[in-house]
Design an enzyme around this catalytic site. Structure first.
Site, PDB file in Angstrom:
ATOM      1  N   CYS A 100      28.827  13.995   5.384  1.00 42.94           N
ATOM      2  CA  CYS A 100      27.858  13.665   4.340  1.00 42.94           C
ATOM      3  C   CYS A 100      28.601  13.551   3.018  1.00 42.94           C
ATOM      4  O   CYS A 100      29.273  14.488   2.598  1.00 42.94           O
ATOM      5  CB  CYS A 100      26.786  14.747   4.271  1.00 42.94           C
ATOM      6  SG  CYS A 100      25.759  14.669   2.794  1.00 42.94           S
ATOM      7  N   CYS A 104      24.213  10.114  -2.379  1.00 44.15           N
ATOM      8  CA  CYS A 104      23.021   9.276  -2.211  1.00 44.15           C
ATOM      9  C   CYS A 104      21.760   9.907  -2.768  1.00 44.15           C
ATOM     10  O   CYS A 104      20.841   9.189  -3.173  1.00 44.15           O
ATOM     11  CB  CYS A 104      22.781   8.973  -0.737  1.00 44.15           C
ATOM     12  SG  CYS A 104      24.261   8.882   0.259  1.00 44.15           S
ATOM     13  N   THR A 191      22.093  19.488  -1.016  1.00 44.94           N
ATOM     14  CA  THR A 191      23.286  18.743  -0.633  1.00 44.94           C
ATOM     15  C   THR A 191      24.101  18.370  -1.866  1.00 44.94           C
ATOM     16  O   THR A 191      23.584  17.754  -2.782  1.00 44.94           O
ATOM     17  CB  THR A 191      22.861  17.466   0.119  1.00 44.94           C
ATOM     18  OG1 THR A 191      22.245  17.848   1.339  1.00 44.94           O
ATOM     19  CG2 THR A 191      24.047  16.564   0.409  1.00 44.94           C
ATOM     20  N   GLU A 257      25.902  22.448   1.399  1.00 42.02           N
ATOM     21  CA  GLU A 257      24.535  22.700   0.960  1.00 42.02           C
ATOM     22  C   GLU A 257      24.491  24.069   0.289  1.00 42.02           C
ATOM     23  O   GLU A 257      25.291  24.943   0.601  1.00 42.02           O
ATOM     24  CB  GLU A 257      23.563  22.704   2.155  1.00 42.02           C
ATOM     25  CG  GLU A 257      23.013  21.328   2.516  1.00 42.02           C
ATOM     26  CD  GLU A 257      23.993  20.438   3.259  1.00 42.02           C
ATOM     27  OE1 GLU A 257      24.888  20.978   3.935  1.00 42.02           O
ATOM     28  OE2 GLU A 257      23.878  19.210   3.156  1.00 42.02           O
ATOM     29  N   HIS A 292      15.353   7.973   0.852  1.00 38.05           N
ATOM     30  CA  HIS A 292      16.341   8.793   1.569  1.00 38.05           C
ATOM     31  C   HIS A 292      16.228   8.588   3.079  1.00 38.05           C
ATOM     32  O   HIS A 292      17.210   8.730   3.801  1.00 38.05           O
ATOM     33  CB  HIS A 292      16.219  10.263   1.177  1.00 38.05           C
ATOM     34  CG  HIS A 292      17.535  10.979   1.261  1.00 38.05           C
ATOM     35  ND1 HIS A 292      18.683  10.511   0.671  1.00 38.05           N
ATOM     36  CD2 HIS A 292      17.907  12.118   1.907  1.00 38.05           C
ATOM     37  CE1 HIS A 292      19.692  11.317   0.939  1.00 38.05           C
ATOM     38  NE2 HIS A 292      19.250  12.300   1.698  1.00 38.05           N
ATOM     39  N   TYR A 296      19.408   7.190   5.698  1.00 43.18           N
ATOM     40  CA  TYR A 296      19.887   7.711   6.980  1.00 43.18           C
ATOM     41  C   TYR A 296      20.178   6.594   7.982  1.00 43.18           C
ATOM     42  O   TYR A 296      20.921   6.795   8.938  1.00 43.18           O
ATOM     43  CB  TYR A 296      18.870   8.705   7.567  1.00 43.18           C
ATOM     44  CG  TYR A 296      19.001  10.091   6.981  1.00 43.18           C
ATOM     45  CD1 TYR A 296      19.294  10.281   5.638  1.00 43.18           C
ATOM     46  CD2 TYR A 296      18.808  11.227   7.780  1.00 43.18           C
ATOM     47  CE1 TYR A 296      19.406  11.553   5.109  1.00 43.18           C
ATOM     48  CE2 TYR A 296      18.928  12.495   7.252  1.00 43.18           C
ATOM     49  CZ  TYR A 296      19.223  12.657   5.925  1.00 43.18           C
ATOM     50  OH  TYR A 296      19.341  13.915   5.403  1.00 43.18           O
ATOM     51  N   CYS A 299      24.085   6.106   6.522  1.00 45.79           N
ATOM     52  CA  CYS A 299      25.108   7.159   6.592  1.00 45.79           C
ATOM     53  C   CYS A 299      25.286   7.702   8.008  1.00 45.79           C
ATOM     54  O   CYS A 299      26.401   7.880   8.474  1.00 45.79           O
ATOM     55  CB  CYS A 299      24.804   8.282   5.598  1.00 45.79           C
ATOM     56  SG  CYS A 299      23.531   9.456   6.108  1.00 45.79           S
ATOM     57  N   GLU A 447      20.904  17.921  10.080  1.00 47.68           N
ATOM     58  CA  GLU A 447      20.388  17.150   8.948  1.00 47.68           C
ATOM     59  C   GLU A 447      19.653  15.906   9.422  1.00 47.68           C
ATOM     60  O   GLU A 447      18.705  15.454   8.776  1.00 47.68           O
ATOM     61  CB  GLU A 447      21.522  16.767   7.996  1.00 47.68           C
ATOM     62  CG  GLU A 447      20.972  16.257   6.674  1.00 47.68           C
ATOM     63  CD  GLU A 447      22.046  15.869   5.697  1.00 47.68           C
ATOM     64  OE1 GLU A 447      22.972  15.168   6.101  1.00 47.68           O
ATOM     65  OE2 GLU A 447      21.938  16.273   4.531  1.00 47.68           O
TER      66      GLU A 447
HETATM   67 FE1  SF4 Z   1      24.356  12.860   2.900  1.00 45.29          FE
HETATM   68 FE2  SF4 Z   1      23.393  10.798   4.270  1.00 45.29          FE
HETATM   69 FE3  SF4 Z   1      21.846  12.058   2.472  1.00 45.29          FE
HETATM   70 FE4  SF4 Z   1      23.925  10.500   1.727  1.00 45.29          FE
HETATM   71  S1  SF4 Z   1      22.031   9.848   2.792  1.00 45.29           S
HETATM   72  S2  SF4 Z   1      23.386  12.506   0.904  1.00 45.29           S
HETATM   73  S3  SF4 Z   1      25.405  10.950   3.329  1.00 45.29           S
HETATM   74  S4  SF4 Z   1      22.666  12.902   4.377  1.00 45.29           S
HETATM   75 FE    FE Z   2      20.492  14.399   3.424  1.00 42.33          FE
END
Ligand code: SF4
Ligand code: FE
Length: 484
Positions: A100, A104, A191, A257, A292, A296, A299, A447
């Site tokens: 991660c 983001c 995060t 985290e 968000h 996902y 990422c 996550e």
């Molecule tokens: Fe982390 Fe993915 Fe959230 Fe970006 S989108 S902060 S990489 S979990």
């Molecule tokens: Fe996240």
């Protein structure tokens, strides 16, 4: 200065006076802490990649406020193509870090607060949109990493924020002054907080009129007076203290985290983006969560690419690559992974303009994306473990491999195909362990379940957006049924 280099980012983090606690101790130098450093390196990658000409189109954008070149992680998405590029950028960062990369959450907060603050001003004549644009321009010009903090501890889930026995279980305004507000509470599972310059705080759920003091959104530096954080443990985290590159699996990159406590933090008026307009708390949550959930689809897919590659390499090293069931598993894994990517791209391509001018993803498709992410990475991880074999969890330590007496037995008995060094096989096994059970499993597995909202949160949104009434009408029309 528009774009920071990775090194400048690291140096900028050294200048902050962060209050970080871990294992009961204050960490005086989080930047060089061996447990935390891999997570800093992941954020650093978002700066390093932006410097590379081959990634310029994905990693950078043009500010809608100033027309200047900016890192895409500080971008306001002004069309559907911007949303698509965001997902592609996240896949790239996932591929390069297998972790991660944390930046983001701020980007998703920017875009949610941008459109919501505009609409609050329109209704109430407040000045939140101007406040926010000023903050955004500051972060773009300095190329800052900004955390987005949403998740309150929430205490008794059956009670509204104001009805909790302990009023601090949801972050709230405790004092109003002519020049600003004072807030108290906490944000959990944060995060990347330790690797961020600033934070945007948002409410965690829809709120009613009695929750007025809890409907608050603002930005402040991560080292503001009254803020401190307690870092969460990760599986195998103390392996990072042992100095073994192999045993960690991915020693360069990671995530982090923390529980972040806001102990009477003062927020000046020009950093407030919502204060008491309770009906907009839910709007802000829905939009942030939507962005968000789209994220996902980028990422996790990038990290999935690395895991698929690790499983395929392990199959080669084991001499099993030609077995038909292994081949089939190596088809199933990309099939699942690319299905997630399809969702991330689809909710972006179907994005639409908000009143403020920026683009919002298709919320139904973004929620379908994240709902699939609560499932498919588990299956991809299961298949990777299946292909890798038990050695991924029973291999001896690097110290044993390097031991003059024991090392030759490890080399002899844990060799797979003869032309691949045992050390390489162990490295690949540990990478699979890292991604499925070790410290990166926070970012890839659990996550995937709970980040950006637990599965039920997406099902509520799918129920709300699914338009079953329209579908019933379609069926009745085809079946020749006339509504009375
Ligand atoms: Fe982390 Fe993915 Fe959230 Fe970006 S989108 S902060 S990489 S979990
Ligand atoms: Fe996240």
């Amino acid at each position: 200065m528009a774009l920071m280099t990775g090194e400048q980012y690291v140096e900028s983090m050294r200048k902050l006076n962060l209050q970080v606690y871990m294992f009961g101790e204050k960490i005086e130098n989080p930047v060089d802490d061996p447990i935390l450093r891999p997570s800093l390196n992941s954020v650093k990658m978002t700066y390093d990649l932006a410097q590379m000409p081959e990634y310029e189109d994905l990693m950078t954008s043009t500010s809608n406020l100033t027309g200047e070149k900016i890192n895409r992680f500080t971008n306001i998405h002004m069309n559907a193509q911007d949303l698509v590029k965001k997902v592609k950028m996240q896949r790239l960062c996932g591929q390069k870090t297998a972790a991660c990369f944390q930046r983001c959450v701020g980007m998703d907060a920017f875009n949610a607060v941008y459109s919501t603050s505009y609409e609050i001003d329109e209704k109430y004549g407040t000045h939140y949109f101007e406040n926010f644009k000023k903050f955004l321009q500051y972060t773009q010009e300095k190329d800052l990493t900004v955390d987005g903090a949403m998740t309150d501890p929430k205490g008794d889930r059956s009670l509204a924020p104001h009805a909790q026995k302990d009023p601090d279980l949801f972050l709230h305004v405790v004092e109003r002054r002519p020049d600003g507000i004072v807030v108290r509470g906490a944000k959990a599972h944060q995060t990347g907080f330790v690797n961020s310059h600033e934070v945007i705080v948002m409410p965690t759920q829809s709120m009613g009129p009695e929750d007025r003091d809890y409907a608050v959104s603002f930005a402040c530096p991560t080292d503001a007076e009254g803020i401190f954080m307690i870092v969460g443990r990760q599986s195998c985290d103390t392996r990072k203290l042992e100095g073994s590159d192999i045993d960690v699996g991915n020693s360069r990159f990671g995530g982090m985290e923390a529980l972040v406590i806001f102990d009477n933090v003062f927020i000046p008026n020009d950093r407030i983006f919502l204060d008491g307009e309770t009906e907009f708390a839910g709007v802000l949550v829905e939009r942030f969560a939507g962005y968000h959930r789209q994220s996902y689809g980028g990422c996790k897919v990038g990290v999935g690419d690395v895991l698929i590659g690790a499983a395929a390499a392990a199959a080669d090293y084991n001499g099993a690559a030609r077995a038909s069931h292994v081949k089939d598993k190596l088809i199933e894994m990309p099939h699942l992974n690319e299905t997630l990517y399809c969702c991330g791209i689809a909710c972006s391509a179907e994005g639409a303009q908000t009143k403020s001018g920026n683009y919002l993803i298709d919320l139904l498709l973004a929620n379908v994306c994240k709902q699939n992410v609560t499932r498919f990475p588990y299956e991809i991880a299961r298949l990777a473990e299946d292909i890798a074999g038990g050695l991924m969890v029973t291999a001896p330590s690097e110290k044993d491999l390097r031991d003059p007496k024991l090392g030759r037995y490890i080399d002899k008995y844990f060799r797979g195909v003869n032309d691949v060094p045992t050390e390489d096989r162990m490295r690949m096994m540990r990478l699979v362990e890292n991604l499925t059970l070790g410290s990166a499993a926070v970012g890839y597995r659990t996550e995937s379940m709970h980040g950006a909202g637990s599965p039920q949160a997406q099902r509520i949104m799918i129920a709300r957006q699914g338009n079953i009434g329209m579908k019933k009408k379609l069926a009745k029309d085809i079946a020749g049924i006339k509504e009375s």
